[in-house]
Design a protein around this motif. Structure first.
Motif, PDB file in Angstrom:
ATOM      1  N   LEU A 163      18.451  25.500  20.752  1.00 51.01           N
ATOM      2  CA  LEU A 163      19.483  26.530  20.711  1.00 51.01           C
ATOM      3  C   LEU A 163      19.887  26.904  19.286  1.00 51.01           C
ATOM      4  O   LEU A 163      20.698  27.798  19.090  1.00 51.01           O
ATOM      5  N   THR A 192      18.783  28.225  15.364  1.00 49.83           N
ATOM      6  CA  THR A 192      17.789  29.034  14.648  1.00 49.83           C
ATOM      7  C   THR A 192      17.153  28.151  13.571  1.00 49.83           C
ATOM      8  O   THR A 192      17.693  27.090  13.229  1.00 49.83           O
ATOM      9  N   ARG A 225      16.717  32.135  17.728  1.00 44.41           N
ATOM     10  CA  ARG A 225      16.811  30.839  18.387  1.00 44.41           C
ATOM     11  C   ARG A 225      15.423  30.322  18.735  1.00 44.41           C
ATOM     12  O   ARG A 225      14.544  31.069  19.151  1.00 44.41           O
ATOM     13  N   ASP A 272      14.277  28.435  21.079  1.00 43.34           N
ATOM     14  CA  ASP A 272      13.847  28.197  22.462  1.00 43.34           C
ATOM     15  C   ASP A 272      12.733  29.148  22.887  1.00 43.34           C
ATOM     16  O   ASP A 272      12.048  28.908  23.879  1.00 43.34           O
TER      17      ASP A 272
END
Length: 264
Positions: free
Chosen positions: A91, A93, A132, A134
């Motif tokens: 979550l 960067t 992010r 993910d």
């Protein structure tokens, strides 16, 4: 030249299973060490011990002239570790993650940002600096991981399959980076199954099998005048000849076997 890393009689057990036996090493500054062996040989365990991740072992490890067990935190500040698989904080960067890592090493904000941006730009993912993680591919994650392991300018860098997921251009850059780090006097402890890369970049190759060092020397010393590749040496010393089936045997199995699921 004095050793930057010294290992004496290192042994490691998991329960009753011995995974490292009588490991002895003397490593000088500015060397690229290729540490190779089959799956389960003890490579990753060695690296995790040398980086202080696994503190339970028998034997003596001295890094920068100091005992690892007695000076773990001080020594870790000068080490970099790039594992094959690591849990990034999805979550976050890259900017946030690398700021977090940099702060753990007491770096100033401007130094963190300058180093992070330049390294990520070299790896071709600066455009993702504020995205992010993910949604990142494995290769993109590995580039962030490489940056995090080097951002504090460590004196010794431990790498465990660092090329995992990298594209061809990133691999080329990585090889150049290894040589640049060596020129600056950094010591690289490099674990990999990619024999061609190990053979090209390593000053010294250490082969471990069943928890024991079975070969240690330059590629020329390991070849001992033979016109053979490191892959050939690896196969010979790790008893590949004891495998039940050869590649030809395996293809014959695939060709001749009948798969009931495909029958009409």
């Amino acid at each position: 030249m004095a050793s930057i890393l010294s290992v004496r009689n290192l042994e490691k057990f998991y329960g009753t299973k011995q995974v490292l036996s009588n490991i002895n090493l003397e490593i000088e500054p500015g060397q690229i060490i290729g540490y190779i062996g089959p799956n389960g040989a003890g490579k990753s365990t060695t690296v995790k011990i040398l980086t202080g991740i696994i503190p339970e072992y028998s034997g003596t490890i001295t890094i920068f002239g100091k005992d690892l067990k007695a000076n773990s935190i001080e020594i870790k500040r000068k080490l970099g570790f790039i594992p094959e698989l690591a849990e990034l904080y999805d979550l976050l960067t890259p900017k946030e993650y690398l700021q977090f890592v940099g702060k753990l090493h007491h770096l100033d904000d401007d130094i963190i940002e300058n180093r992070a941006k330049k390294m990520l730009d070299s790896f071709g993912i600066l455009a993702n600096y504020d995205q992010r993680m993910d949604s990142f591919s494995k290769g993109m994650r590995q580039k962030v991981l490489l940056t995090s392991g080097l951002i504090h300018n460590p004196d010794i860098v431990f790498m465990d399959e660092p090329l995992s997921g990298l594209d061809a251009n990133a691999v080329i850059l990585f090889k150049e980076l290894l040589q640049a780090l060596k020129q600056e006097g950094k010591t690289i402890f490099y674990c990999s199954h990619m024999m061609d890369v190990v053979e090209k970049v390593s000053d010294r190759i250490i082969l471990i099998n069943d928890g024991t060092i079975v070969a240690d020397g330059t590629i020329a010393e390991l070849k001992n005048g033979e016109d053979v590749s490191l892959e050939h040496i690896f196969a010979r010393l790790t008893n590949r000849g004891h495998n039940t089936l050869t590649a030809d045997d395996l293809t014959a199995v695939l060709r001749d076997s009948i798969n009931p699921g495909n029958s009409l």
